[in-house]
Motif scaffolding. Sequence first.
Motif, short mmCIF file in Angstrom:
data_model
loop_
_atom_site.label_atom_id
_atom_site.label_comp_id
_atom_site.label_asym_id
_atom_site.label_seq_id
_atom_site.Cartn_x
_atom_site.Cartn_y
_atom_site.Cartn_z
N MET A 189 86.16 101.74 51.85
CA MET A 189 85.14 102.77 51.77
C MET A 189 83.95 102.36 52.62
O MET A 189 83.54 101.21 52.62
N ARG A 190 83.39 103.36 53.31
CA ARG A 190 82.23 103.07 54.15
C ARG A 190 81.36 104.31 54.25
O ARG A 190 81.79 105.41 53.90
N ILE A 191 80.16 104.11 54.77
CA ILE A 191 79.28 105.24 55.08
C ILE A 191 79.70 105.71 56.48
O ILE A 191 79.82 104.90 57.40
N ILE A 192 79.94 107.02 56.63
CA ILE A 192 80.55 107.46 57.88
C ILE A 192 79.60 108.11 58.88
O ILE A 192 79.97 108.33 60.02
N ALA A 193 78.36 108.41 58.47
CA ALA A 193 77.43 109.01 59.43
C ALA A 193 75.99 108.73 59.01
O ALA A 193 75.73 108.30 57.89
N GLY A 194 75.06 108.98 59.94
CA GLY A 194 73.64 108.83 59.63
C GLY A 194 73.12 107.44 59.91
O GLY A 194 73.72 106.66 60.66
N SER A 195 72.00 107.10 59.28
CA SER A 195 71.28 105.86 59.58
C SER A 195 72.06 104.60 59.23
O SER A 195 71.83 103.54 59.80
N LYS A 196 72.98 104.67 58.28
CA LYS A 196 73.77 103.50 57.87
C LYS A 196 75.25 103.64 58.26
O LYS A 196 76.13 103.05 57.64
N GLY B 258 78.87 103.36 59.33
CA GLY B 258 79.76 102.22 59.49
C GLY B 258 79.60 101.13 58.44
O GLY B 258 80.41 100.21 58.38
N MET B 259 78.56 101.23 57.59
CA MET B 259 78.36 100.19 56.58
C MET B 259 79.47 100.24 55.54
O MET B 259 79.74 101.28 54.94
N ALA B 260 80.14 99.11 55.34
CA ALA B 260 81.21 99.02 54.34
C ALA B 260 80.60 98.97 52.95
O ALA B 260 79.58 98.32 52.72
#
Length: 195
Positions: free
Chosen positions: A1-8, A10-12
């Motif tokens: 799971m990761r953040i897929i858009a915005g300021s973060k 790609g963060m896992a």
Amino acid sequence: MRIIAGSKKGMALLSPRTQSSRPITDRVKESLFSVLYKYDLPGGARVADVFSGVGSMGLESLSRGAQSVTFVEKDPKVIAVLKQNIEKAGFVEESAVLRTNAFKAGAPVGDGSEKYDLVFVDPPYAAAKDAGPGSALSGLLDVLDEQVTAGGIVIVRTSGDVILLEEYGQFQIVERRKWGTMAVTILSKSKTESG
């Protein structure tokens, strides 16, 4: 799971060693947020992530410009991981974490003056099998009625075979999407407050 858009982007995200979570895939999350952009969300919105798990939807919203997120979860082990994810993303100031039974409490709003523009509801599939009148899900939507702004959006994730009622109080279905074995129903609260 990761953040897929915005300021973060790609963060896992950390996740607990448990089989109880049902992480949403990147593809489904991306599709869902594309739908939300039609409603000018989540930018600037007050968001609640109910049955938040490790915070995937709420953190994605913050990464994409949400003003604040209230995370509602009852499992203390999951909350420990959720708090680590919030800290890792640098969203401590914009986040509130509540340990409570969401079916009974919804997403409490303090004094009630600041309601939510967007609420994600992702209960365990077994707990949301019944979506009819008098069901736990119906009761939760009754509680959320007091916590969501007029015109606000509630996203309910269920198993694909669950069909929600066309309306719950002031909430009406505006869209229904199905991806594989899961369904997402988008409800909007009427813009005129009754009562």
